[in-house]
Each structure stands twice: as C-alpha cells, then as structure tokens.
Write an enzyme that holds these catalytic residues in place. Structure first.
Site, PDB file in Angstrom:
ATOM      1  CD  GLU A   5      -2.747   1.265   2.461  1.00  0.00           C
ATOM      2  OE1 GLU A   5      -2.752   0.349   3.298  1.00  0.00           O
ATOM      3  OE2 GLU A   5      -3.454   2.290   2.539  1.00  0.00           O
ATOM      4  NE  ARG A  15       4.316  -7.855  11.019  1.00  0.00           N
ATOM      5  CZ  ARG A  15       3.680  -7.053  10.151  1.00  0.00           C
ATOM      6  NH1 ARG A  15       2.621  -7.475   9.503  1.00  0.00           N
ATOM      7  NH2 ARG A  15       4.092  -5.840   9.948  1.00  0.00           N
ATOM      8  CE  LYS A  71       3.182   0.102   4.745  1.00  0.00           C
ATOM      9  NZ  LYS A  71       2.605   0.189   3.422  1.00  0.00           N
TER      10      LYS A  71
HETATM   11  P1  ATP Z   1       1.382  -2.105   8.447  1.00  0.00           P
HETATM   12  O1  ATP Z   1       2.795  -2.181   8.958  1.00  0.00           O
HETATM   13  O2  ATP Z   1       0.779  -0.771   8.694  1.00  0.00           O
HETATM   14  O3  ATP Z   1       0.549  -3.276   8.854  1.00  0.00           O
HETATM   15  P2  ATP Z   1       2.108  -3.293   5.996  1.00  0.00           P
HETATM   16  O4  ATP Z   1       3.557  -3.237   6.343  1.00  0.00           O
HETATM   17  O5  ATP Z   1       1.368  -4.549   6.083  1.00  0.00           O
HETATM   18  O6  ATP Z   1       1.414  -2.189   6.872  1.00  0.00           O
HETATM   19  P3  ATP Z   1       1.714  -3.285   3.143  1.00  0.00           P
HETATM   20  O7  ATP Z   1       2.078  -2.211   2.202  1.00  0.00           O
HETATM   21  O8  ATP Z   1       0.326  -3.801   3.095  1.00  0.00           O
HETATM   22  O9  ATP Z   1       1.962  -2.669   4.554  1.00  0.00           O
HETATM   23  O10 ATP Z   1       2.714  -4.499   2.980  1.00  0.00           O
HETATM   24  C1  ATP Z   1       2.998  -5.056   1.726  1.00  0.00           C
HETATM   25  C2  ATP Z   1       3.355  -6.488   1.882  1.00  0.00           C
HETATM   26  O11 ATP Z   1       4.469  -6.653   2.738  1.00  0.00           O
HETATM   27  C3  ATP Z   1       2.213  -7.284   2.481  1.00  0.00           C
HETATM   28  O12 ATP Z   1       2.061  -8.482   1.729  1.00  0.00           O
HETATM   29  C4  ATP Z   1       2.672  -7.578   3.870  1.00  0.00           C
HETATM   30  O13 ATP Z   1       2.151  -8.803   4.310  1.00  0.00           O
HETATM   31  C5  ATP Z   1       4.189  -7.617   3.722  1.00  0.00           C
HETATM   32  N1  ATP Z   1       4.824  -7.244   4.974  1.00  0.00           N
HETATM   33  C6  ATP Z   1       4.586  -6.146   5.712  1.00  0.00           C
HETATM   34  N2  ATP Z   1       5.315  -6.146   6.830  1.00  0.00           N
HETATM   35  C7  ATP Z   1       6.058  -7.281   6.807  1.00  0.00           C
HETATM   36  C8  ATP Z   1       7.006  -7.876   7.706  1.00  0.00           C
HETATM   37  N3  ATP Z   1       7.363  -7.282   8.855  1.00  0.00           N
HETATM   38  N4  ATP Z   1       7.569  -9.052   7.346  1.00  0.00           N
HETATM   39  C9  ATP Z   1       7.234  -9.644   6.198  1.00  0.00           C
HETATM   40  N5  ATP Z   1       6.343  -9.148   5.329  1.00  0.00           N
HETATM   41  C10 ATP Z   1       5.753  -7.984   5.614  1.00  0.00           C
END
Ligand code: ATP
Ligand code: MG
Length: 563
Positions: free
Chosen positions: A41, A267, A277
């Site tokens: 996003e 994650r 974020k």
């Molecule tokens: P927020 O931290 O606010 O929850 P987000 O990091 O999930 O937001 P996205 O832009 O939706 O933001 O993430 C893009 C992709 O990266 C998604 O598929 C998400 O699952 C993956 N992602 C985000 N954070 C992690 C993480 N810490 N480890 C692995 N993958 C991640």
C-alpha cells in the site's frame, strides 16, 4: 518452531513450506507457470520487513521460472501519495528485483470491482447498510458474542442497486452508508460477519482523480486483483490467515478469471526495531528522525543511506528463512550479514574520529614521506596506496591514557606502540591546557622500525591508526546506535523507548585524502572503527560520513595487526 529460529543452520536449506507447495503444484501440473505479486500500500516507505516479502515473492518467481508483479494496493486515497509510489519502486529495484512490465495498480481494477459488486447485489449477496460506523462496530459482536443483523440487511435488490449507484455518483456524505457482503452475522470468524466492501470517500485519488466517491476495502480488492492478474500463489503475512475464508468466498462467488490461493508466512520482527508503518510515519512526522531515509530508520531508504549493501539484506533474508510461526529475530543477525559483506568488499582506509595531536620530536621539521598502505588485507588485487607521514600527526584520543590500567597497551607516557604502516613511537610527555586536559603528545619515533618491525626484535602490544596533520582533511562523522533503547520497544508508546544516544555527531574528525575522494556509494572500512559511507549532506569542503556499523571486536583488532 525450529525452522523459525534465525540461525545460520536454517539458512542454506534454501527450502521452506512455500517453496515446497510451489514445487508440488508445478510437479502435479496444477500450474504451468507460477505467478506471485508484491502488493504494497503506497502509504509509507518500505522497511526491512517488506524486504522479506519482496525477496520471497520475487525470489520464488525467479527460482521457478515464473514472474512476480509489483502491484500497488492503492485503495485508500486519504493516506496514499505519489512520493511513496516512487520510493517503493526505487527500493525494490535497489534490493535487486525486477518486475519487468508487470507493474499494476489495484485502482486499474476499480471498474471491474464495481461491476462485480453490482453482481453480488443482484445475487442477494450484498446490501447497502445505513448504520453508522459505530453501530456497525457494536453490532458486529465479539469473539464470544455473535453479531446482530443490520436493520437494512433485507433491503430489496432494487433498493440496494439504486443506493449503491447513488453512492458511486457521490450523492451521500462520507461515512453515511457502506456496501456490505451478506454472509453470516453469527459466523465464528468475525471477518465473515457481513464485511464492508465499499465505503464512501470523497477524496482525490493519485491515479483516478475525482472519478470515484466510493473505494473498495482491502479484503474486497485484494483477492480479486490477484485473480485478475492470474496470481497462482498469493503470499501474505499471518495476520491475514483469518481473512482467507473471505478471500475464498469472493473467489467462489464472483466471475473471476482465475482461482488464486492465499498462503501465509510469519512476518519479520527484529529486536530494537519497530516495523509498523504507523510508527514509522509518526517517527517522521513528529521529528524524532530526519526523514524516512534517516540512517537510524529500518526503512530500505534508511538502510541504503546508512551504507548497508543490498547483498547484505538479501543474505539476511535468506538466513532467517520462511516459517509459519511468528518470532523475533535478533538484530545482531542483520548486523552480522552487513559486516560479512562489507568485510569482503570494503577497502581499508584510515580516519581519526576524535583527534589528539602528536608531535614526533625527533622527526625533521618540514619533512613528509609517503608510506605504503594495504587496501584490503585479504585481497591483494585491491592494491596499495600511499599515506603521508610527518612530524605532526593525529591519533585517536582514546588511544592515549595518562594513567593506564593494567591491560591498556596503547599509548601512555613512556610506552611504545606501532603506528600502522609506519614506525614505532614512544610517548615522552603529555601536554595539558589550563583545564588539565591533554591537548598534545610529545613522542619520539624509531627510524629503524620503518614498516612496523624492530630489527632488534622488541615487540609492542598495540598497533594504532593515525593521520598526518598536514595531509589529512576535516570531516563530520555520524555515529548511529539503535533507535530504540529496549530490545522490545512498545509500539503503542514508542516515544518513551527511544534511545537518546541514537545519533552522535563528531564534527572534528580527520580523514585521509583517499576517503575524501570516495564517491557516495563506496563503502569503506575505517581501520579499527567500522564501515562508513559518504552521506548526501556532504559539501565539497565538508564531507560527511555515516557509520554503517562498527567492527565487532575492536579490542582484538587493536592487538592483532589485521584491519
Ligand atoms: P502495516 O505495517 O501498517 O501493517 P504493511 O507493512 O502490512 O502495513 P503493506 O504495504 O500492506 O503494509 O505491505 C505489503 C506487503 O508486505 C504485504 O504483503 C505484507 O504482508 C508484507 N509485509 C509487511 N510487513 C512485513 C514484515 N514485517 N515481514 C514480512 N512481510 C511484511
Ligand atoms: Mg498491510
């Protein structure tokens, strides 16, 4: 659980449950080609957690000869900006991955998603709800209590079609109505209790402008976008596991062109780090850091500016592996990968971070000589360079102690040490200012020890770096420490856990001319200090260097000769 402990042993496995599933699906002929996607996003910069998802999605596509799409999940125009879209593309490329022509936006599918929603209404599977957000929340129930049906749940298809069309036409203010799926308010899975598909939002979208006054929810947009793109394995993080039944419900009920499957992995969490974020945005907005690319940030842009090579990040991701159980990885593991890569690649240089002047009393006034210094101890092909030696030098302030404890072998009155690539020197006297601080050392050198060894076989216990006062150049050096003082900072009150010593600025450092001449991307080891890279704040006469990371074992480096 074992597969999720971040140890070097799991690293070379190169296999994980996702790769096993993909391999089996290819072997059984379920798919001819696999297609994955990375779906950020655009509401912030990417961080090292995203790098895990990027390396996984692009990595498996590469390994199994498929392809990976970059898809912006741009369904919320109030939080999304072009700056983020641009930074995300730059960061994915910098990490070493390539989406080729496969760049997409969820907003490209808004028309189709709308038509499909109309189809759900016609099938009696969606309705317009006039309850307030608060009423919807309360009536959704809890984990222990079932939800309550909305009083608007049984509207006629005609009425729903009319209201939804008028929502789209912009007739109603924000928050007055939503479109919901009509599934089951008593489902044990809260995600299935008539989830919201569309909300009213009078906002200008970076790509679709003012065309839409309604925007799809993440759940309604995500799986359908996957299906439109022919994604075979939709890989996401564990928090979406409970959304999978809804993902499958849409894929089953809608006339989508393909049937993707969602798989969830753990994650990345890191000690001393917050990867949310929301928190990162707030760190920037509240001025706790200088921006998204502040070298203390766990963002890709921050790591890049700090001097972390992309290969180190890829190696780190490989070593931690992919598992199904959440865990927290020691940030030391990332640091280990950074040191390994930089130790291999970075040329050695000398810089004095906190200078103390040394006068070699028996060295002729006005004389300068050039000594040969090795650029990389493990790589003879890196060659040598010349460093100037003269009567006035700088050494590191903490390499001198007037009253040294027992194990201190560096310079002290009467003691002899080796200056790297140069001579043995002995300290005769420490000169102090009125405040009693040592401001200069009076030393002698032994001409016979040129190159670093005494012909009479006498030994010294320390080898120190140094610079010529006349030939070295001034620089500012920025030393970074963990942004958070605690291994597990509290995301809900993170300001309290910030490390007040996360940035130390040294304004009077001295560097050798070869450092001053380095370009912005060249990582260098400053002997006995760590790895450094030029920062973009540098001015021609005032270069600035970031410490990427310190050397693990400075004490061993002092005693041994090897930089
Ligand atoms: P927020 O931290 O606010 O929850 P987000 O990091 O999930 O937001 P996205 O832009 O939706 O933001 O993430 C893009 C992709 O990266 C998604 O598929 C998400 O699952 C993956 N992602 C985000 N954070 C992690 C993480 N810490 N480890 C692995 N993958 C991640
Ligand atoms: Mg997300």
């Amino acid at each position: 659980m074992a597969a999720d402990t971040a140890t070097a042993e799991t690293a070379d496995a190169g296999r994980d449950f996702i790769r096993d599933i993909i391999q089996a699906d290819l072997a059984s002929g379920k798919y001819k080609e696999i297609v994955t996607r990375f779906p950020p996003e655009p509401n912030g910069y990417l961080h090292i957690g995203h790098a895990k998802s990027i390396a996984l999605n692009f990595g498996v596509a590469q390994e199994f000869a498929g392809h990976c799409n970059l898809r912006f999940d741009d369904t919320n125009p109030t939080r999304e900006e072009q700056e983020y879209i641009d930074s995300i593309q730059a960061d994915v490329r910098w990490l070493g991955f390539d989406w080729g022509k496969n760049l997409f936006y969820a907003s490209d599918y808004f028309d189709r998603l709308y038509e499909w929603a109309v189809g759900l209404i016609r099938a009696g599977l969606a309705y317009v709800d006039d309850q307030s957000q608060e009423e919807i929340r309360v009536n959704r129930g809890t984990l222990t209590d079932p939800g309550r049906n909305s009083p608007f749940r049984d509207r006629t298809v005609e009425e729903n079609l009319d209201l939804f069309r008028r929502m789209k036409a912009g007739e109603f203010p924000n928050g007055t109505r939503v479109l919901r799926a009509r599934i089951d308010m008593a489902s044990p899975n809260i995600n299935m209790r008539d989830p919201v598909l569309y909300r009213i939002l009078h906002a200008t979208h970076p790509r679709t402008g003012d065309k839409w006054s309604i925007y799809p929810s993440y759940d309604y947009a995500h799986g359908q976008s996957d299906a439109i793109e022919g994604i075979t394995h939709s890989i996401c993080t564990l928090e979406f596991e409970d959304h999978r039944p809804l993902y499958d419900w849409f894929i089953e009920k809608l006339p989508v062109p393909s049937q993707p499957h969602q798989y969830e992995f753990a994650r990345l969490n890191l000690t001393y780090t917050l990867l949310s974020k929301r928190v990162l945005t707030q760190l920037v907005r509240d001025g706790h850091v200088s921006g998204w690319d502040d070298p203390r940030m766990p963002t890709i842009a921050g790591l890049r500016r700090r001097g972390v090579p992309p290969a180190a990040i890829r190696e780190f991701i490989k070593r931690i592996g992919v598992a199904k159980a959440n865990s927290v990885v020691d940030v030391g593991m990332l640091e280990f990968c950074i040191r390994e890569e930089l130790n291999r690649t970075a040329p050695r240089r000398m810089a004095v971070l906190r200078p103390l002047k040394v006068v070699i009393e028996n060295y002729p006034e006005g004389q300068l000589e050039e000594l040969e210094a090795v650029n990389h101890p493990d790589d003879p092909s890196a060659g040598t360079r010349r460093v100037a030696f003269g009567r006035e030098l700088y050494i590191e302030r903490d390499d001198f102690m007037e009253n040294p404890p027992k194990k201190f072998f560096r310079l002290s009155p009467g003691n002899e040490v080796r200056l790297r690539y140069a001579y043995f020197i002995r300290c005769r006297e420490a000169i102090k200012n009125a405040a009693g601080e040592v401001v200069e050392l009076r030393c002698t050198y032994d001409l016979a020890t040129k190159g670093g060894n005494a012909p009479d076989g006498r030994k010294v216990k320390a080898t120190m770096h140094w610079l010529s006062a006349a030939q070295s150049k001034p620089a500012e050096i920025r030393i970074y420490n963990q942004l958070f003082a605690k291994p597990n900072p509290d995301a809900s009150n993170f300001a309290a856990d910030l490390n007040p010593q996360s940035l130390e600025i040294l304004k009077d450092a001295r560097i050798e001319p070869a450092i001053a001449a380095a370009d912005r991307n060249e990582a260098m080891q400053f002997e006995r200090q760590g790895y450094f890279v030029r920062d973009m704040d540098s001015a021609p006469e005032r270069p600035v260097f970031n410490r990427t990371i310190g050397l693990r074992d400075t004490f061993a480096k002092e005693v041994g000769g090897k930089g």
